[in-house]
Write an enzyme that holds these catalytic residues in place. Structure first.
Site, short mmCIF file in Angstrom:
data_model
loop_
_atom_site.label_atom_id
_atom_site.label_comp_id
_atom_site.label_asym_id
_atom_site.label_seq_id
_atom_site.Cartn_x
_atom_site.Cartn_y
_atom_site.Cartn_z
N ASP A 250 -0.14 5.10 0.92
CA ASP A 250 -0.41 6.07 1.99
C ASP A 250 -0.50 5.39 3.35
O ASP A 250 -1.32 4.48 3.55
CB ASP A 250 -1.70 6.83 1.69
CG ASP A 250 -1.59 7.67 0.44
OD1 ASP A 250 -0.68 8.51 0.39
OD2 ASP A 250 -2.39 7.47 -0.51
N ASP B 39 0.87 -1.16 0.00
CA ASP B 39 0.00 0.00 0.00
C ASP B 39 0.92 1.22 0.00
O ASP B 39 2.10 1.11 0.34
CB ASP B 39 -0.89 -0.03 1.25
CG ASP B 39 -1.74 1.21 1.38
OD1 ASP B 39 -2.41 1.57 0.41
OD2 ASP B 39 -1.71 1.82 2.46
#
Length: 199
Positions: free
Chosen positions: A18, A16
């Site tokens: 953020d 991922d």
């Protein structure tokens, strides 16, 4: 602090972006606040973090539904992302994740699998000077169902040509972890800066 990696011969790492690679969630929250104030729409910080990993357009639609509003999705999305990009000079990386990326780079392929728009993800990675570390980006708008559905991670694995069970996911948010589990992948949870600081 080093990451605790499961003992398995993984063939790909799926990150991922953020809150996992980049400590961008506080900046995103500020951008959301500024963008939504223009429409008199509230977005509590607790709700923001609970919805971490969901595509931006999906969040705007959910806020419209919850608040009985009719915000134009594309317009609010562009405004929110523009506000975030303005703050990029403040962006920091998550140290232990960056360390692991540098240590493992070149050994197996890396992908970023994000609920953020490609422009935002590219900008974050470029700010940290690590865009070239990733073989593939899978971003919002490039899949039908976002996290917690397994589709984003399964798409990345398919594009890399790696079986799902041979991929390790790095995630900070519960929807992303649920997505990884539904995809049949092992995962490593990245704690928020607040949790790390409390240790």
């Amino acid at each position: 602090m080093k990451l605790a990696i499961p003992d398995y011969p993984f063939k790909a790492y799926l990150f991922d972006c953020d809150g996992t690679i980049v400590d961008s969630m506080p900046l995103h929250f500020v951008a959301w606040g500024k963008a939504l104030r223009e429409w008199e729409c509230a977005f509590a910080e607790e709700q923001f973090y609970a919805w971490g990993g969901r595509p931006v357009d999906e969040i705007i639609r959910a806020l419209n539904e919850v608040n009985n509003l009719h915000m134009p999705v594309d317009e609010v999305l562009r405004r929110k992302e523009a506000l975030f990009v303005e703050m990029l000079p403040q962006l920091q990386g998550i140290p232990e994740v960056l360390e692991h990326i540098e240590h493992s780079y070149g050994k197996i392929p890396f992908a970023v699998v994000s609920g953020g728009p490609r422009r935002s993800v590219e900008a974050s990675l470029n700010t940290l000077g690590i865009r070239d570390r990733f073989d593939l980006l899978v971003c919002a708008g490039e899949y039908t169902k976002g996290k917690p559905d397994p589709e984003p991670f399964l798409k990345a694995a398919n594009l890399l040509g790696i079986a799902p069970e041979d991929c390790l996911v790095f995630e900070d948010a519960d929807p992303g972890i649920a997505s990884a589990e539904a995809a049949g992948m092992q995962w490593v949870k990245i704690d928020s800066p607040t949790v790390r600081a409390a240790r």
